[in-house]
Design a protein around this motif. Structure first.
Motif, short mmCIF file in Angstrom:
data_model
loop_
_atom_site.label_atom_id
_atom_site.label_comp_id
_atom_site.label_asym_id
_atom_site.label_seq_id
_atom_site.Cartn_x
_atom_site.Cartn_y
_atom_site.Cartn_z
N SER A 1 0.83 -1.21 0.00
CA SER A 1 0.00 0.00 0.00
C SER A 1 0.86 1.26 0.00
CB SER A 1 -0.96 0.01 1.20
OG SER A 1 -1.87 -1.05 1.12
N LEU A 2 1.86 1.28 -0.87
CA LEU A 2 2.71 2.44 -1.05
C LEU A 2 2.51 3.01 -2.45
CD1 LEU A 2 6.07 1.08 0.45
CD2 LEU A 2 4.23 2.29 1.64
N ARG A 3 2.91 4.25 -2.63
CA ARG A 3 2.77 4.90 -3.93
C ARG A 3 3.85 5.95 -4.08
NH1 ARG A 3 -1.82 5.26 -6.91
NH2 ARG A 3 -3.11 4.80 -5.08
N VAL A 4 4.40 6.09 -5.29
CA VAL A 4 5.34 7.17 -5.59
C VAL A 4 4.55 8.35 -6.12
CG1 VAL A 4 7.41 7.86 -6.85
CG2 VAL A 4 7.10 5.47 -6.20
N VAL A 5 4.78 9.52 -5.55
CA VAL A 5 4.10 10.74 -6.01
C VAL A 5 5.13 11.85 -6.12
CG1 VAL A 5 1.89 10.12 -4.94
CG2 VAL A 5 3.56 11.48 -3.65
N GLY A 6 4.73 12.96 -6.72
CA GLY A 6 5.58 14.13 -6.74
C GLY A 6 5.67 14.72 -5.34
N ALA A 7 6.67 15.53 -5.11
CA ALA A 7 6.85 16.12 -3.79
C ALA A 7 5.68 17.02 -3.40
CB ALA A 7 8.15 16.93 -3.75
N ASP A 8 4.89 17.45 -4.40
CA ASP A 8 3.71 18.27 -4.12
C ASP A 8 2.44 17.43 -4.01
OD1 ASP A 8 3.51 17.47 -6.73
OD2 ASP A 8 3.14 19.47 -7.55
N GLY A 9 2.60 16.11 -4.03
CA GLY A 9 1.45 15.22 -3.91
C GLY A 9 0.81 14.86 -5.23
N ALA A 10 1.27 15.46 -6.34
CA ALA A 10 0.70 15.18 -7.65
C ALA A 10 1.21 13.83 -8.17
CB ALA A 10 1.07 16.29 -8.63
N PRO A 11 0.48 13.20 -9.10
CA PRO A 11 0.96 11.93 -9.68
C PRO A 11 2.33 12.11 -10.32
CG PRO A 11 -1.35 12.32 -10.25
CD PRO A 11 -0.85 13.59 -9.62
N ILE A 12 3.15 11.09 -10.21
CA ILE A 12 4.49 11.14 -10.77
C ILE A 12 4.43 11.09 -12.29
CG2 ILE A 12 4.79 8.64 -10.65
CD1 ILE A 12 7.75 9.15 -10.01
N THR A 13 5.32 11.81 -12.95
CA THR A 13 5.38 11.83 -14.41
C THR A 13 6.64 11.13 -14.90
OG1 THR A 13 6.38 14.04 -14.30
CG2 THR A 13 3.99 13.93 -14.62
N LEU A 14 6.81 11.06 -16.22
CA LEU A 14 7.85 10.24 -16.82
C LEU A 14 9.26 10.66 -16.41
CD1 LEU A 14 8.68 7.97 -18.73
CD2 LEU A 14 8.58 9.62 -20.62
N VAL A 15 9.60 11.92 -16.57
CA VAL A 15 10.98 12.35 -16.32
C VAL A 15 11.39 12.13 -14.86
CG1 VAL A 15 12.56 14.31 -16.30
CG2 VAL A 15 11.02 13.97 -18.25
N PRO A 16 10.60 12.55 -13.87
CA PRO A 16 10.99 12.27 -12.48
C PRO A 16 11.14 10.78 -12.19
CG PRO A 16 9.30 13.96 -12.54
CD PRO A 16 9.40 13.40 -13.92
N SER A 17 10.27 9.96 -12.80
CA SER A 17 10.37 8.52 -12.59
C SER A 17 11.68 7.96 -13.14
CB SER A 17 9.18 7.80 -13.24
OG SER A 17 9.29 6.40 -13.07
N VAL A 18 12.03 8.41 -14.35
CA VAL A 18 13.30 7.96 -14.94
C VAL A 18 14.48 8.39 -14.09
CG1 VAL A 18 14.84 8.22 -16.93
CG2 VAL A 18 12.39 7.88 -17.29
N VAL A 19 14.47 9.64 -13.62
CA VAL A 19 15.58 10.15 -12.82
C VAL A 19 15.72 9.37 -11.53
CG1 VAL A 19 16.38 12.14 -11.50
CG2 VAL A 19 15.47 12.47 -13.80
N ARG A 20 14.61 9.16 -10.79
CA ARG A 20 14.71 8.48 -9.50
C ARG A 20 15.16 7.03 -9.65
NH1 ARG A 20 10.77 5.24 -7.37
NH2 ARG A 20 11.22 6.00 -5.28
N ASN A 21 14.78 6.41 -10.77
CA ASN A 21 15.18 5.02 -10.96
C ASN A 21 16.62 4.90 -11.45
OD1 ASN A 21 12.89 2.98 -10.46
ND2 ASN A 21 11.85 4.64 -11.52
N LEU A 22 17.07 5.83 -12.29
CA LEU A 22 18.47 5.81 -12.71
C LEU A 22 19.41 6.03 -11.53
CD1 LEU A 22 18.43 7.74 -16.12
CD2 LEU A 22 18.75 5.29 -15.75
#
Length: 226
Positions: free
Chosen positions: A89-110
């Motif tokens: 029951s976890l979720r990755v979101v933007g620091a502002d609570g918004a749904p995560i988008t492609l670029v931040p997801s790629v950066v955090r995973n790299l």
């Protein structure tokens, strides 16, 4: 390693409370994802090994996809949840609570490559202990965070009733109080609901059950529901 609360004010002046996930549930989710990737790898590699060099080449692509593509696809197109995060029951979101988008997801995973140094997620663990919102280095740089789903969905706990605009402009604090009341309504007894709603009778112009219904209607308006 403790979970923390992050309160964010939206442009509409509504406060969101995000329950940041600590190192332990995140590690458990990672282990589940690792087991899934390993199972897929062996299930695919055994028949591919019979195909010689061509099969090994395809296997290399499978390894790449499971290592790098899996997390990004799940986070961007499946509500910020890998299978491991969904199980916890976890979720990755933007620091502002918004749904995560492609670029931040790629950066955090790299940046997992850095977080894993010098081994067993050493850098990542230190970062989660130091950061006030338990973020690993990849999350800090990407502007993301991992939260418990129950908190990101707090607004959905508000009973859905026809929205009604408050009779006057409300401060950010007043808006937060009304939304919080509506969120807590399902967990409160009817007597407690009426007791709290009566405190705001100067705003609602109502008492008792009518006051409760009007406050919930205000909350739906503040949450942008038609």
């Amino acid at each position: 390693m403790l979970d923390t609360i992050r309160q964010i004010e939206t442009p509409e002046g509504v406060f969101l409370r995000l329950h940041a996930a600590g190192a332990l549930p995140r590690a458990q989710a990672w282990l589940i994802d690792f087991a899934i990737r390993a199972a897929v790898f062996w299930a695919v590699m055994i028949p591919l090994a019979l195909l010689g060099e061509g099969g090994m080449g395809i296997g290399a692509l499978v390894v790449f996809a499971m290592t790098w593509v899996y997390s990004v696809v799940c986070e961007v197109w499946f509500g910020g949840q890998t299978l491991g995060k969904r199980a916890l029951s976890l979720r990755v979101v933007g620091a502002d609570g918004a749904p995560i988008t492609l670029v931040p997801s790629v950066v955090r995973n790299l940046l997992r490559v850095v977080d894993m140094l010098p081994g067993v997620y050493g850098v990542g663990l230190i970062s989660t202990l130091v950061d006030p919102h338990a973020r690993r280095l990849g999350d800090v740089i990407a502007g993301t965070m991992v939260v418990h789903v129950v908190d990101t969905l707090g607004g959905n706990q508000v009973p859905t009733v026809p929205a009604e605009a408050p009779p006057r402009a409300l401060s950010s604090e007043e808006q937060a109080i009304i939304v919080e009341f509506a969120e807590r309504c399902p967990q409160l007894t009817p007597q407690r609901q009426r007791e709290l709603a009566d405190l705001l009778s100067p705003l609602t112009g109502q008492t008792g059950d009518a006051g409760v219904r009007r406050l919930v209607a205000f909350a739906n308006y503040l949450l942008g529901r038609a």
